[in-house]
Design an enzyme around this catalytic site. Sequence first.
Site, PDB file in Angstrom:
ATOM      1  N   GLU A   1       0.872  -1.178   0.000  1.00  9.71           N
ATOM      2  CA  GLU A   1       0.000   0.000   0.000  1.00  9.71           C
ATOM      3  C   GLU A   1       0.904   1.220   0.000  1.00  9.71           C
ATOM      4  O   GLU A   1       1.479   1.566   1.033  1.00  9.71           O
ATOM      5  CB  GLU A   1      -0.915  -0.019   1.234  1.00  9.71           C
ATOM      6  CG  GLU A   1      -1.859  -1.213   1.305  1.00  9.71           C
ATOM      7  CD  GLU A   1      -2.925  -1.196   0.212  1.00  9.71           C
ATOM      8  OE1 GLU A   1      -3.080  -0.160  -0.460  1.00  9.71           O
ATOM      9  OE2 GLU A   1      -3.587  -2.218   0.027  1.00  9.71           O
TER      10      GLU A   1
ATOM     11  N   CYS B   1      -2.410   9.224   2.853  1.00  5.47           N
ATOM     12  CA  CYS B   1      -2.026   8.740   1.506  1.00  5.47           C
ATOM     13  C   CYS B   1      -3.056   9.084   0.456  1.00  5.47           C
ATOM     14  O   CYS B   1      -2.705   9.312  -0.691  1.00  5.47           O
ATOM     15  CB  CYS B   1      -1.802   7.237   1.549  1.00  5.47           C
ATOM     16  SG  CYS B   1      -3.250   6.318   2.104  1.00  5.47           S
TER      17      CYS B   1
END
Length: 482
Positions: free
Chosen positions: A229, A263
């Site tokens: 990720e 993010c």
Amino acid sequence: MMNFIERDPRPHSDELAIANLKQAFSAQKKDFLDNPTPSLASRLELLGALATMMLDNRYKIQQALAADFGSHPTQFADMVECLGVAGRVQYVADNLAEWMKQQARPIEPALYGTAKAYIQPQPKGVVGNMAPWNFPFDIGFGPIVEMLAAGNRAILKPSDLAPACSELMLEMVRTTFAPEHVAAVAGGLDLSKAFCSLEWDHLMYTGSTQVGRSIAVAAAQNLVPVTLELGGKCPALIAADGLTPAAVEQIIGCKTIKSGQMCVTVDYVLMPMAARDRFVEMVQKLFANNLPDYSCHKDNTGIINERHLDRLLGYLADARAKGATVLEIGGEVERSTRHMPFYLVLDVTNDMELMRNEIFGPILPIVTYESLDKAISYINHYERPLGVYIFSESRQVIDQVLDRTVSGGACVNSAALHAAVPSLPFGGVGKSGIGRHHGYEGFIEFSNMRSIVERGSKDLVNAMFAPYGETANALIAGALAQ
Ligand code: NAD
């Protein structure tokens, strides 16, 4: 391109942590061999313990986040880092019985007779989770929900950049789980390198693209499957009809979460030149009305450390030196608390550091475009991001942007929401990541989707064995005739 590597400043060795890691790893491997397919009831029991652990530690979680970030809003800690994980457990627990079932698949009776074909999800074994500092509890414990649901054992390594959270997470795990089910270890770079070098049955890493590459290389030595990720630059595209107070509220609201240290935050915003000055006015008005003292507001999350604060201030200095106009909104930088105000950056060019790197802070560059085509090309000249956010009421514009860009997720008239919905898989594509967690796709990610055939009777499978004779010829002729 990304530049998030941190040297561990503490003069300690990770020897003890590595020894603890190896011990927990061996214990979990052994436990898995002894009981490779935990029952639904035992998985639900572990998930229940995880949810209770989050709720019981609610205040400690708030305090640890405040200690590491200098300042961190308590309600946000509750909503995402505590209740978010508990909610994820609820969603998974409600669906787990269904997900664990065999899935029947069609099988050709003319060839295979009465045989049965099906998929049986099977636990992979011992799974590692390397979590980042920005959402320590959400990303530390969240994926463990699906790892346990899939019947695995799990070991967590929280980030060394959030030591108070890390310490609390170790305590939470130690007091809730048997180490052969769930364990946690903390340390610096040596531990991190040892962690990704083990022969996991699956390894998950959340962090920068740059470090993600090293993790993938280490895992590849053992052919360990990975979920990565990673990061990137998520754009918000405001179409010609898209500049509304609601759009501004969504973009700024999202960007101020954790001061942009998220993010899936909006990294930069694209809009027609004609909309730019109105956008700036609307942002200034929004702060004046809602957060006039933004920089020192209790709901402004501090920047994680001095180095990241200096990195962000460096981006601003570089942009100014290269001709950008920087608008500071809501106060000034407060070094002692690592609070930053909000920044709009106008007249940006692609050679500026803030357009060459993921920003990960409260700085929003405004990029103007001449046509939707050019805006889409601009998005596509970057690596594929975790999210693309489109602001428009036109179905045609929305579909055009969705069809012509590639990203892990997308939102229409909102930003980052795709990461919050428990039923949606979450992950990146290309340089923003590999694989998915959350929901059913998370369950599959951490499962071995084993294909099984149970032979019956009245089949022609022996036609595939030598010596090949009449039955094989008849099968070939039949297939060619179709
Ligand atoms: P980072 O990648 O810099 O991680 C730093 C960690 O990696 C440290 O713990 C360090 O010890 C370790 N490390 C460094 N080099 C290593 C190596 N060669 N081998 C093994 N370990 C090594 O990231 P960060 O600063 O923790 O997080 C910020 C990044 O994370 C941003 O890019 C952000 O977009 C991304 N992120 C992604 C998601 C997502 O879900 N996709 C979520 C949160 C954050």
